[in-house]
Motif scaffolding. Structure first.
Motif, PDB file in Angstrom:
ATOM      1  N   ILE A  38       0.876  -1.188   0.014  1.00  0.00           N
ATOM      2  CA  ILE A  38       0.073   0.125   0.080  1.00  0.00           C
ATOM      3  C   ILE A  38       0.676   1.198  -0.074  1.00  0.00           C
ATOM      4  N   GLY A  39       2.036   1.215   0.489  1.00  0.00           N
ATOM      5  CA  GLY A  39       2.828   2.359   0.449  1.00  0.00           C
ATOM      6  C   GLY A  39       3.784   2.329  -0.847  1.00  0.00           C
ATOM      7  N   HIS A  40       4.558   3.518  -1.114  1.00  0.00           N
ATOM      8  CA  HIS A  40       5.312   3.510  -2.267  1.00  0.00           C
ATOM      9  C   HIS A  40       6.737   4.215  -1.895  1.00  0.00           C
ATOM     10  N   HIS A  41       7.803   3.457  -2.575  1.00  0.00           N
ATOM     11  CA  HIS A  41       9.138   3.764  -2.203  1.00  0.00           C
ATOM     12  C   HIS A  41       9.175   5.376  -2.619  1.00  0.00           C
ATOM     13  N   GLU A  42       8.595   5.962  -3.550  1.00  0.00           N
ATOM     14  CA  GLU A  42       9.228   7.216  -3.903  1.00  0.00           C
ATOM     15  C   GLU A  42       8.209   8.454  -3.401  1.00  0.00           C
ATOM     16  N   THR A  43       7.533   7.942  -2.223  1.00  0.00           N
ATOM     17  CA  THR A  43       6.782   9.032  -1.583  1.00  0.00           C
ATOM     18  C   THR A  43       7.173   8.806  -0.049  1.00  0.00           C
ATOM     19  N   THR A  44       6.804   9.890   0.691  1.00  0.00           N
ATOM     20  CA  THR A  44       7.042   9.771   2.134  1.00  0.00           C
ATOM     21  C   THR A  44       5.971  10.416   2.811  1.00  0.00           C
ATOM     22  N   GLY A  45       5.663  10.255   3.976  1.00  0.00           N
ATOM     23  CA  GLY A  45       4.539  10.907   4.843  1.00  0.00           C
ATOM     24  C   GLY A  45       5.015  12.053   5.479  1.00  0.00           C
ATOM     25  N   VAL A  46       6.175  12.495   5.493  1.00  0.00           N
ATOM     26  CA  VAL A  46       6.684  13.532   5.915  1.00  0.00           C
ATOM     27  C   VAL A  46       7.794  14.454   5.072  1.00  0.00           C
ATOM     28  N   PRO A  70       8.290   1.689   2.307  1.00  0.00           N
ATOM     29  CA  PRO A  70       7.203   2.304   1.724  1.00  0.00           C
ATOM     30  C   PRO A  70       6.772   3.620   2.547  1.00  0.00           C
ATOM     31  N   GLY A  71       6.489   4.674   1.675  1.00  0.00           N
ATOM     32  CA  GLY A  71       6.058   5.957   2.307  1.00  0.00           C
ATOM     33  C   GLY A  71       4.434   5.994   2.639  1.00  0.00           C
ATOM     34  N   LEU A  72       4.130   6.239   3.721  1.00  0.00           N
ATOM     35  CA  LEU A  72       2.650   6.507   4.063  1.00  0.00           C
ATOM     36  C   LEU A  72       2.415   7.828   4.722  1.00  0.00           C
ATOM     37  N   SER A  73       1.488   8.411   4.653  1.00  0.00           N
ATOM     38  CA  SER A  73       0.901   9.510   5.544  1.00  0.00           C
ATOM     39  C   SER A  73       0.424   9.210   6.700  1.00  0.00           C
ATOM     40  N   GLU A  74       0.609   9.887   7.881  1.00  0.00           N
ATOM     41  CA  GLU A  74       0.079   9.530   9.023  1.00  0.00           C
ATOM     42  C   GLU A  74      -1.300   8.586   9.193  1.00  0.00           C
ATOM     43  N   PRO A  75      -2.353   9.113   8.594  1.00  0.00           N
ATOM     44  CA  PRO A  75      -3.619   8.434   8.437  1.00  0.00           C
ATOM     45  C   PRO A  75      -3.521   7.189   7.863  1.00  0.00           C
ATOM     46  N   MET A  78      -1.677   4.794  10.381  1.00  0.00           N
ATOM     47  CA  MET A  78      -2.599   4.592  11.579  1.00  0.00           C
ATOM     48  C   MET A  78      -3.729   3.465  11.153  1.00  0.00           C
ATOM     49  N   ARG A  79      -4.265   3.650   9.851  1.00  0.00           N
ATOM     50  CA  ARG A  79      -5.366   3.092   9.677  1.00  0.00           C
ATOM     51  C   ARG A  79      -4.850   1.360   9.407  1.00  0.00           C
ATOM     52  N   HIS A  80      -3.746   1.479   8.753  1.00  0.00           N
ATOM     53  CA  HIS A  80      -3.130   0.285   8.414  1.00  0.00           C
ATOM     54  C   HIS A  80      -3.020  -0.836   9.919  1.00  0.00           C
ATOM     55  N   TYR A  81      -2.305  -0.073  10.970  1.00  0.00           N
ATOM     56  CA  TYR A  81      -2.082  -0.892  12.026  1.00  0.00           C
ATOM     57  C   TYR A  81      -3.249  -1.183  12.760  1.00  0.00           C
ATOM     58  N   VAL A  82      -4.284  -0.313  12.907  1.00  0.00           N
ATOM     59  CA  VAL A  82      -5.597  -0.399  13.369  1.00  0.00           C
ATOM     60  C   VAL A  82      -6.315  -1.528  12.748  1.00  0.00           C
ATOM     61  N   ARG A  83      -6.363  -1.712  11.527  1.00  0.00           N
ATOM     62  CA  ARG A  83      -7.111  -2.577  10.673  1.00  0.00           C
ATOM     63  C   ARG A  83      -6.309  -4.040  11.090  1.00  0.00           C
ATOM     64  N   LEU A  84      -4.933  -3.913  11.102  1.00  0.00           N
ATOM     65  CA  LEU A  84      -4.424  -5.307  11.632  1.00  0.00           C
ATOM     66  C   LEU A  84      -4.697  -5.865  12.874  1.00  0.00           C
TER      67      LEU A  84
END
Length: 524
Positions: A38-46, A70-75, A78-84
């Motif tokens: 779900i994340g992408h190497h070319e992006t970052t959440g910060v 992988p780069g993910l935004s904070e939401p 957060m959603r990834h780990y809550v769903r897990l």
């Protein structure tokens, strides 16, 4: 069609399977891919500013390629780990019937105490003058552990049951060496029904292992032990109550036989939660025993840890307790951290871990003891045994008991005799429990029972939760005996991930994520 809870029956659920969704989600049951998918190497959440010019100092060790995370935004993160977390099953989710390693409810009072300032922010390198309260907690916990077991010494630092086994057996090895018998007493007796960690621990620290057969009733006979005794025997590692859920009726005689032969008695204390307040291991002749704080005194376990496995020691082994330990001088507790600082008469065999153990676990266990009192801990043991026998009584007309002559202690043990001719295996039955919203019980252990199903409810469960669990297993048992194989052989049907090839996964684990090929490329 609805069941008695007003939920769709299996027929209704089968009908809902015909309505596929675009996302793969089924209402609140959401599919959650791996974070790499779900994340992408070319992006970052910060956003990070470019660094000022600098001269690298890593030389040939400097990274040449991208880090690959992988780069993910904070939401998104957060959603990834809550769903897990919503796919996890734990003691806060429902009844957890694993046998011989079951967790009981972790009281929130204990958690609140462990988070108090002064406990939660301790650092192991603080000067001792700044932590008198922590030493007092360790001293009080030690006092109650020794009182409940009838043993004169305790080592707090081991961090788990197997770590505690190693501690107790290393104390035994040190005591044997001190008597000048280290070269000759090098064999440890281990019953067939023991936890696998027992022979592994003995072998790890240099002992040879000899098996003790189990009697047809699941217990160890003192005659069988005596037949194996000789000058080469160092100790026996006996679990009591044992892994078949039975209190060893000849434990006192076995201990006496070991001592007469100059050997030691190590008791695996994994099941101490069945006898707290009812019997003291020291009175039974035990020389060393580890205590699983997670089961007997309600501290978290495993992924909810870190764990703790204190070891109580008899007078014969107390001088060899590892550092660190607390020594009281003139009414003042002093932490002995080095072998050279040990009081006269003490010969610590060494150190088990870098620091002092798990302070959070000490606080939780002590809070449990103080909140229950001696009468409450005794009642907890009685209720644990009652709950196990309640499950046994509720299922024994449908599921077969390998050892019907002994009442169950902390757990009820069934075999697979009742499944013969159904085409359903113990594993199939366990997988079907997942569809019903239960974590499976321990299966195929102990090895002395064919197709074993080991159920331990602890005292945490109410009669209502036990009744629903029993009714569920009765429904499954009648379905298995009623030729409803499809319900079992492909189960679980409703879990996010269907049945896996567990044997292949254990033997050929895939330990690194590899980006899947696009479907078109894979076809070529």
């Amino acid at each position: 069609m609805l069941n008695r809870q007003g939920r769709p029956t299996q027929a209704g659920e089968a009908a809902s399977e015909q309505h596929a969704t675009f996302t793969g989600n089924k209402a609140l049951q959401q599919i959650e891919p791996l974070i790499f998918e779900i994340g992408h190497h070319e992006t970052t959440g910060v956003d990070i500013d470019a660094p000022a010019p600098f001269k690298p100092r890593l030389g040939k060790h400097a990274r040449k390629d991208g880090i690959g995370l992988p780069g993910l935004s904070e939401p998104e993160a957060m959603r990834h780990y809550v769903r897990l977390s919503q796919k996890n099953y734990g003691i806060d989710t429902g009844l957890f019937p694993l046998g011989s390693c079951t967790m009981k409810h972790n009281a929130r009072l204990n958690e609140k105490m462990a988070r108090l300032p002064g406990f939660s922010d301790l650092h192991p390198l603080q000067p001792l003058s700044t932590v008198p309260g922590a030493l007092d907690v360790m001293l009080q916990l030690s006092h109650y552990l020794m009182t409940l077991t009838g043993m004169p010494a305790v080592a707090l630092s081991p961090k788990a049951g197997a770590h505690g086994e190693a501690c107790g057996m290393m104390a035994i090895k040190a005591a044997i060496a001190a008597k000048g018998e280290g070269a000759t007493r090098n064999v440890v007796l281990v019953p067939e029904s023991a936890h696998g960690t027992n022979p592994a621990t003995a072998a790890l620290i240099g002992f040879s292992v000899k098996s003790v057969p189990a009697r047809p009733d699941g217990t160890v006979a003192v005659e069988d032990v005596r037949a194996l005794l000789g000058p080469e025997i160092a100790a026996i590692m006996l679990t009591n109550p044992n892994t078949c859920g039975i209190f060893e009726p000849q434990i006192v005689e076995i201990a006496a036989a070991m001592h007469e032969a100059g050997a030691y008695f190590y008791c695996d204390g994994a099941n101490f939660n069945a006898i707290v307040g009812k019997a003291k291991p020291g009175d039974l002749g035990v020389d060393a025993m580890h205590i699983n704080l997670h089961k007997t005194f309600s501290t978290p376990h495993g992924g909810g840890g870190p764990g703790a496995g204190p070891v109580v020691l008899s007078a014969r082994l107390a001088p060899y307790a590892p550092v660190p330990f607390i020594h009281v001088e003139n009414g003042t507790p002093r932490l002995i951290e080095n072998k050279d600082d040990a009081p006269a008469g003490n010969q610590p065999f060494g150190r088990m871990t870098a620091f002092h153990g798990q302070m959070g676990m000490y606080v939780r266990a002590l809070a449990y003891m103080l909140s229950h009192g001696s009468d409450g801990m005794k009642q907890a043991s009685e209720d644990a045994v009652l709950n196990a026998n309640y499950i046994r009584a509720g299922l024994s007309d449908l599921m077969s008991l390998p050892f019907p002559d002994h009442p169950s202690m902390h757990e009820a043990l069934f075999d697979d005799e009742w499944l013969k001719g159904t085409g359903v295996s113990t594993l199939d039955f366990a997988k079907a429990m997942i569809d019903e919203g239960y974590h499976p019980m321990t299966v195929y252990f102990p090895l002395v029972v064919h197709g074993a199903m080991l159920i331990e409810p602890t005292e945490s469960e109410s009669k209502a939760s036990l009744d629903l669990f029993i009714a569920t297993l009765r429904d499954l048992a009648m379905a298995a005996q009623g030729n409803d194989k499809a319900r079992f052989t492909a189960a679980p049907h409703h879990a996010p991930i269907r049945r896996l090839d567990e044997t292949r996964a254990a033997r050929q684990p895939v330990l690194k994520w590899v980006k899947p090929q696009p479907i078109a490329e894979a076809a070529e």
